[in-house]
Scaffold this motif. Structure first.
Motif, PDB file in Angstrom:
ATOM      1  N   PRO A   1       0.773  -1.249   0.126  1.00 10.70           N
ATOM      2  CA  PRO A   1      -0.143  -0.171   0.031  1.00 10.70           C
ATOM      3  C   PRO A   1       0.932   1.291   0.083  1.00 10.70           C
ATOM      4  O   PRO A   1       0.331   2.267  -0.556  1.00 10.70           O
ATOM      5  N   HIS A   2       2.027   1.353   0.368  1.00 12.57           N
ATOM      6  CA  HIS A   2       3.004   2.290   0.482  1.00 12.57           C
ATOM      7  C   HIS A   2       3.336   2.917  -0.977  1.00 12.57           C
ATOM      8  O   HIS A   2       3.537   3.776  -1.542  1.00 12.57           O
ATOM      9  N   TYR A   3       3.519   1.582  -1.873  1.00 11.60           N
ATOM     10  CA  TYR A   3       3.624   1.799  -3.318  1.00 11.60           C
ATOM     11  C   TYR A   3       2.414   2.441  -3.842  1.00 11.60           C
ATOM     12  O   TYR A   3       2.291   3.612  -4.920  1.00 11.60           O
ATOM     13  N   SER A   4       1.121   1.947  -3.481  1.00  9.14           N
ATOM     14  CA  SER A   4      -0.042   2.324  -3.868  1.00  9.14           C
ATOM     15  C   SER A   4      -0.083   3.764  -3.492  1.00  9.14           C
ATOM     16  O   SER A   4      -0.593   4.831  -4.321  1.00  9.14           O
TER      17      SER A   4
ATOM     18  N   ASN B   1       7.636   1.399 -12.232  1.00 10.18           N
ATOM     19  CA  ASN B   1       8.400   0.810 -11.333  1.00 10.18           C
ATOM     20  C   ASN B   1       7.788   0.291  -9.950  1.00 10.18           C
ATOM     21  O   ASN B   1       8.281  -0.597  -9.546  1.00 10.18           O
ATOM     22  N   LEU B   2       6.893   0.941  -9.577  1.00 11.28           N
ATOM     23  CA  LEU B   2       6.217   0.678  -8.356  1.00 11.28           C
ATOM     24  C   LEU B   2       5.435  -0.589  -8.659  1.00 11.28           C
ATOM     25  O   LEU B   2       5.405  -1.535  -7.811  1.00 11.28           O
ATOM     26  N   VAL B   3       4.648  -0.741  -9.779  1.00  8.43           N
ATOM     27  CA  VAL B   3       4.136  -1.813 -10.072  1.00  8.43           C
ATOM     28  C   VAL B   3       4.878  -3.326 -10.263  1.00  8.43           C
ATOM     29  O   VAL B   3       4.668  -4.306  -9.663  1.00  8.43           O
TER      30      VAL B   3
ATOM     31  N   TYR C   1      -4.480  -7.929  -2.729  1.00  8.55           N
ATOM     32  CA  TYR C   1      -3.945  -7.918  -4.001  1.00  8.55           C
ATOM     33  C   TYR C   1      -2.574  -7.186  -4.000  1.00  8.55           C
ATOM     34  O   TYR C   1      -2.160  -6.818  -2.987  1.00  8.55           O
ATOM     35  N   ALA C   2      -1.965  -6.942  -5.268  1.00  7.49           N
ATOM     36  CA  ALA C   2      -0.350  -6.628  -5.152  1.00  7.49           C
ATOM     37  C   ALA C   2      -0.299  -5.258  -4.648  1.00  7.49           C
ATOM     38  O   ALA C   2       0.280  -4.479  -3.994  1.00  7.49           O
ATOM     39  N   ILE C   3      -1.157  -4.367  -5.776  1.00  6.90           N
ATOM     40  CA  ILE C   3      -0.911  -2.878  -5.658  1.00  6.90           C
ATOM     41  C   ILE C   3      -2.226  -2.042  -5.833  1.00  6.90           C
ATOM     42  O   ILE C   3      -2.464  -1.046  -5.327  1.00  6.90           O
ATOM     43  N   PHE C   4      -2.879  -2.500  -6.631  1.00 10.35           N
ATOM     44  CA  PHE C   4      -4.388  -1.790  -7.046  1.00 10.35           C
ATOM     45  C   PHE C   4      -5.512  -2.699  -6.281  1.00 10.35           C
ATOM     46  O   PHE C   4      -5.716  -3.896  -6.851  1.00 10.35           O
ATOM     47  N   PRO C   5      -6.086  -2.092  -5.560  1.00  9.59           N
ATOM     48  CA  PRO C   5      -7.399  -2.793  -4.807  1.00  9.59           C
ATOM     49  C   PRO C   5      -8.286  -3.350  -6.038  1.00  9.59           C
ATOM     50  O   PRO C   5      -8.718  -2.643  -6.826  1.00  9.59           O
TER      51      PRO C   5
END
Length: 349
Positions: A285-288, A318-320, A342-346
């Motif tokens: 979530p810090h990347y999100s 980069n973050l994905v 999920y990985a990065i996108f809810p």
């Protein structure tokens, strides 16, 4: 052609050169990540190599050479605070001291054009162009203020929030990319007129050397000089700021959660599953939140500058890429990892 016009054209050429250089740099930084995502047979080695360069902490491959301690992350924010502060001070002072005189010159030129029978259409276009220039300079001050809020918080976090493991490392290539990012990102927020600001600062230093402090010309400062231009910013600047601080607050909360995990383990090398805030939806979530932050900057800018779109594209790519590897690591490390995370996108990825 007057000397002032020649200087203006020269600064415009330098500005276009800097803008082109920054755009090429963002494209060059983003393309390898996109290529690594292409599911083409024979490119697996490229993805593994890129992961080796970009890996850090728990996702760094154990046999990686040329690494530095992960606590060197603080270097990014030392550079970022120093560089962003310089840009902010220079652009802000330029806006306060130079732009009113530019407007007066533009008004005088327009009146002269009318009196001498010059082209009304040309003078009107020039006047509108100057107004846009003045607005864009103050908008860049606003964007740099937001960037300053971001890098100051990140610098604080590296000192007081994160507790890096003594064994945590990152590849030196990733370290150099981080230094590049926090140099190029603030500059991208004001790149279209940065050369004229640098020229202004150079002349200011020269004047200080020749005249001394006591004989320097000083603008009449008052609080409205700082407040009024921001009140004239368009609606998208304030919507972008709201989006920015939404991501800013959640990134701080998620970093606090990550920092507190060290207190819950007996050894610094142990890992536990984080919970709370956006961790309930995604693994990184810090990347999100970082994507939301730079998305907010893009919205606040009005989206008219390609340089900021390319900056945002690099941040997302980069973050994905990093979040995908983090998700894979969590699933491999923990047998009972939350299956709905999920990985990065809810609810998307």
């Amino acid at each position: 052609m007057r000397m002032s016009e020649i200087m203006y054209l020269r600064m415009e050429e330098l500005g276009l050169g800097l803008v082109s250089l920054l755009r090429m740099a963002w494209i060059a930084a983003t393309l390898p990540i996109l290529v690594a995502w292409v599911p083409v047979p024979g490119l697996g080695w490229f993805r593994r190599s890129l992961l080796g360069f970009a890996g850090r902490g728990k996702i760094l491959q154990s046999n990686t050479k040329l690494t530095v301690p992960q606590r060197f992350f603080s270097h990014f924010y030392v550079v970022a605070v120093f560089w962003t502060s310089i840009l902010l001070a220079a652009v802000w002072y330029y806006a306060i001291k130079m732009l009113p005189s530019l407007i007066e010159q533009d008004l005088f030129s327009t009146i002269t054009s009318h009196l001498t029978g010059g082209s009304h259409a040309f003078s009107l276009h020039k006047s509108l162009s100057m107004r846009d220039h003045v607005y864009n300079v103050w908008l860049s001050v606003f964007l740099l203020l937001l960037m300053e809020a971001q890098v100051l918080r990140r610098f604080y976090e590296t000192i007081y929030v994160f507790n890096y493991s003594p064994t945590a490392r990152m590849h030196i290539f990733g370290y150099l990319v981080g230094l590049f990012f926090y140099t190029a990102a603030p500059l991208s927020l004001c790149c279209t007129f940065a050369p004229e600001v640098f020229e202004f600062v150079k002349n200011l230093v020269a004047e200080f050397i020749v005249k001394g402090k006591d004989r320097m010309s000083r603008p009449d400062f008052n609080i409205w000089m700082f407040v009024t231009p921001f009140l004239r910013l368009r609606w998208y600047a304030w919507i972008g700021a709201v989006i920015f601080f939404w991501g800013w607050v959640h990134q701080y909360r998620c970093h606090e959660i990550l920092g507190s995990l060290r207190e819950k383990t007996e050894k610094l090398e142990e890992y536990v599953i984080p919970y709370g805030d956006w961790f309930e939806y995604v693994s990184s979530p810090h990347y999100s939140a970082e994507i939301v932050i730079y998305g907010g900057l893009l919205v606040a800018s009005g989206g008219a500058d390609l340089s900021l779109w390319l900056l945002f594209a690099f941040v997302v790519a980069n973050l994905v890429f990093a979040a995908t590897e983090t998700q894979r690591w969590y699933l491999h490390k923990f047998d009972h990892y939350p299956p709905n995370r999920y990985a990065i996108f809810p609810f998307v990825y």
